[in-house]
Design a protein around this motif. Structure first.
Motif, PDB file in Angstrom:
ATOM      1  N   GLY A  79      74.073  20.335  30.869  1.00 60.63           N
ATOM      2  CA  GLY A  79      74.390  20.529  32.283  1.00 60.63           C
ATOM      3  C   GLY A  79      73.134  20.620  33.136  1.00 60.63           C
ATOM      4  N   THR A  80      72.124  21.321  32.622  1.00 61.67           N
ATOM      5  CA  THR A  80      70.860  21.444  33.344  1.00 61.67           C
ATOM      6  C   THR A  80      70.182  20.088  33.485  1.00 61.67           C
ATOM      7  N   ILE A  81      70.178  19.290  32.421  1.00 68.06           N
ATOM      8  CA  ILE A  81      69.566  17.957  32.467  1.00 68.06           C
ATOM      9  C   ILE A  81      70.326  17.036  33.411  1.00 68.06           C
ATOM     10  N   VAL A  82      71.665  17.098  33.378  1.00 67.47           N
ATOM     11  CA  VAL A  82      72.469  16.260  34.285  1.00 67.47           C
ATOM     12  C   VAL A  82      72.208  16.651  35.735  1.00 67.47           C
ATOM     13  N   LEU A  83      72.149  17.943  36.008  1.00 71.36           N
ATOM     14  CA  LEU A  83      71.879  18.397  37.370  1.00 71.36           C
ATOM     15  C   LEU A  83      70.488  17.960  37.831  1.00 71.36           C
ATOM     16  N   ALA A  84      69.470  18.116  36.985  1.00 74.45           N
ATOM     17  CA  ALA A  84      68.111  17.705  37.340  1.00 74.45           C
ATOM     18  C   ALA A  84      68.037  16.196  37.550  1.00 74.45           C
ATOM     19  N   THR A  85      68.735  15.432  36.723  1.00 78.31           N
ATOM     20  CA  THR A  85      68.740  13.974  36.865  1.00 78.31           C
ATOM     21  C   THR A  85      69.427  13.563  38.155  1.00 78.31           C
ATOM     22  N   THR A  86      70.529  14.216  38.495  1.00 73.95           N
ATOM     23  CA  THR A  86      71.228  13.917  39.751  1.00 73.95           C
ATOM     24  C   THR A  86      70.324  14.198  40.943  1.00 73.95           C
ATOM     25  N   ILE A  87      69.634  15.323  40.913  1.00 76.72           N
ATOM     26  CA  ILE A  87      68.710  15.673  41.994  1.00 76.72           C
ATOM     27  C   ILE A  87      67.607  14.618  42.099  1.00 76.72           C
ATOM     28  N   ALA A  88      67.048  14.178  40.959  1.00 74.57           N
ATOM     29  CA  ALA A  88      65.968  13.188  40.972  1.00 74.57           C
ATOM     30  C   ALA A  88      66.457  11.832  41.483  1.00 74.57           C
ATOM     31  N   VAL A  89      67.679  11.429  41.125  1.00 73.92           N
ATOM     32  CA  VAL A  89      68.223  10.145  41.592  1.00 73.92           C
ATOM     33  C   VAL A  89      68.456  10.181  43.101  1.00 73.92           C
ATOM     34  N   VAL A  90      69.037  11.266  43.592  1.00 72.76           N
ATOM     35  CA  VAL A  90      69.255  11.401  45.041  1.00 72.76           C
ATOM     36  C   VAL A  90      67.908  11.429  45.764  1.00 72.76           C
ATOM     37  N   HIS A  91      66.943  12.132  45.189  1.00 71.12           N
ATOM     38  CA  HIS A  91      65.598  12.189  45.762  1.00 71.12           C
ATOM     39  C   HIS A  91      64.990  10.789  45.852  1.00 71.12           C
ATOM     40  N   GLN A  92      65.097  10.007  44.772  1.00 69.20           N
ATOM     41  CA  GLN A  92      64.545   8.647  44.763  1.00 69.20           C
ATOM     42  C   GLN A  92      65.224   7.794  45.830  1.00 69.20           C
ATOM     43  N   PHE A  93      66.530   7.949  45.982  1.00 69.05           N
ATOM     44  CA  PHE A  93      67.277   7.195  46.998  1.00 69.05           C
ATOM     45  C   PHE A  93      66.781   7.559  48.394  1.00 69.05           C
ATOM     46  N   VAL A  94      66.587   8.849  48.645  1.00 67.57           N
ATOM     47  CA  VAL A  94      66.200   9.300  49.987  1.00 67.57           C
ATOM     48  C   VAL A  94      64.760   8.914  50.308  1.00 67.57           C
ATOM     49  N   ILE A  95      63.829   9.129  49.370  1.00 66.10           N
ATOM     50  CA  ILE A  95      62.425   8.839  49.709  1.00 66.10           C
ATOM     51  C   ILE A  95      62.184   7.345  49.873  1.00 66.10           C
ATOM     52  N   GLN A  96      63.063   6.511  49.325  1.00 67.43           N
ATOM     53  CA  GLN A  96      62.929   5.074  49.544  1.00 67.43           C
ATOM     54  C   GLN A  96      63.423   4.682  50.932  1.00 67.43           C
ATOM     55  N   ARG A  97      63.978   5.631  51.675  1.00 63.90           N
ATOM     56  CA  ARG A  97      64.551   5.314  52.979  1.00 63.90           C
ATOM     57  C   ARG A  97      63.957   6.151  54.107  1.00 63.90           C
ATOM     58  N   VAL A  98      62.731   6.628  53.917  1.00 63.92           N
ATOM     59  CA  VAL A  98      62.029   7.309  55.000  1.00 63.92           C
ATOM     60  C   VAL A  98      60.872   6.419  55.445  1.00 63.92           C
ATOM     61  N   THR A  99      60.398   6.646  56.644  1.00 65.99           N
ATOM     62  CA  THR A  99      59.297   5.832  57.153  1.00 65.99           C
ATOM     63  C   THR A  99      58.053   6.062  56.307  1.00 65.99           C
ATOM     64  N   PHE A 100      57.143   5.113  56.367  1.00 63.06           N
ATOM     65  CA  PHE A 100      55.944   5.207  55.537  1.00 63.06           C
ATOM     66  C   PHE A 100      55.085   6.412  55.914  1.00 63.06           C
ATOM     67  N   ALA A 101      55.019   6.735  57.198  1.00 59.98           N
ATOM     68  CA  ALA A 101      54.210   7.882  57.631  1.00 59.98           C
ATOM     69  C   ALA A 101      54.743   9.175  57.018  1.00 59.98           C
ATOM     70  N   LEU A 102      56.051   9.359  57.041  1.00 65.19           N
ATOM     71  CA  LEU A 102      56.642  10.554  56.424  1.00 65.19           C
ATOM     72  C   LEU A 102      56.436  10.546  54.922  1.00 65.19           C
ATOM     73  N   PHE A 103      56.580   9.376  54.321  1.00 63.60           N
ATOM     74  CA  PHE A 103      56.406   9.278  52.876  1.00 63.60           C
ATOM     75  C   PHE A 103      54.973   9.607  52.482  1.00 63.60           C
ATOM     76  N   ARG A 104      54.019   9.145  53.281  1.00 65.89           N
ATOM     77  CA  ARG A 104      52.618   9.409  52.961  1.00 65.89           C
ATOM     78  C   ARG A 104      52.325  10.909  53.023  1.00 65.89           C
TER      79      ARG A 104
END
Length: 196
Positions: A79-104
């Protein structure tokens, strides 16, 4: 994981999510530790208070057999691994959709944090080998942590393009120019030519 992903070129765009995945594991693991420790303390206190020395309140004792305890540990870890993986996948989705200045800025913050962590470990090793008063050791460790944190933040800002990957094609709310930061470069170039 962060440093491993950073070292392999085709995994660099997942480095920040890998760091978050490791960070997301900690609360789950700490929760399991607190449940067990709390249950043990509760069992001991209840046994003394109610004078029932064999009163089993612990979560582990609720699952009496070793097989049931192993199943509980495996389910908790899964359960802990699934939760951490879900958080990381959502994080990857979100950071791929922010402007470059914010990402930097974000990349600088994360790499600076990782550098501070490693700087703290290196500082503790250096402080333990110094034959000096604790004040001197504290200044040395503080200087090392500050220097490494600053260098890590600058490095994160500079390698942000490598940590970024390619612009998403679907479900995005920013343009490709905002993703790559080309609008900022054009506006800086235009302002420099206007000033000249």
């Amino acid at each position: 994981m962060f440093l491993l992903c950073l070292a392999i070129p085709w995994l660099q765009r997942f480095a920040l999510s890998a760091a978050l995945w490791c960070l997301a594991l900690l609360p789950g693991l700490l929760l399991w530790l607190l449940i067990e420790v709390g249950a043990e303390f509760g069992q001991e206190a209840l046994g003394r208070r109610l004078s029932y020395p064999h009163w089993e309140l612990s979560l582990w004792h609720a699952f009496g057999s070793p097989a049931a305890q192993t199943t509980l540990i495996a389910a908790g870890m899964a359960g802990t691994i699934v939760l951490a993986t879900t958080i990381a996948v959502v994080h990857q989705f979100v950071i791929q959709r922010v402007t470059f200045a914010l990402f930097r800025l974000y990349a600088g913050f994360v790499t600076g944090g990782v550098a501070v962590l490693w700087g703290s470990l290196a500082g503790a090793i250096v402080a333990s080998t110094l034959d000096a008063p604790w004040e001197v050791a504290l200044v040395v460790v503080g200087g090392l942590v500050t220097a490494l944190g600053w260098c890590g933040a600058v490095l994160g800002c500079r390698i942000a393009r490598r940590l970024r990957g390619h612009a998403p094609l679907r479900f995005t709310w920013i343009t490709e120019d905002e993703f790559y930061g080309t609008l900022e470069s054009e506006s800086e170039t235009n302002s420099e030519t206007a000033a000249n």
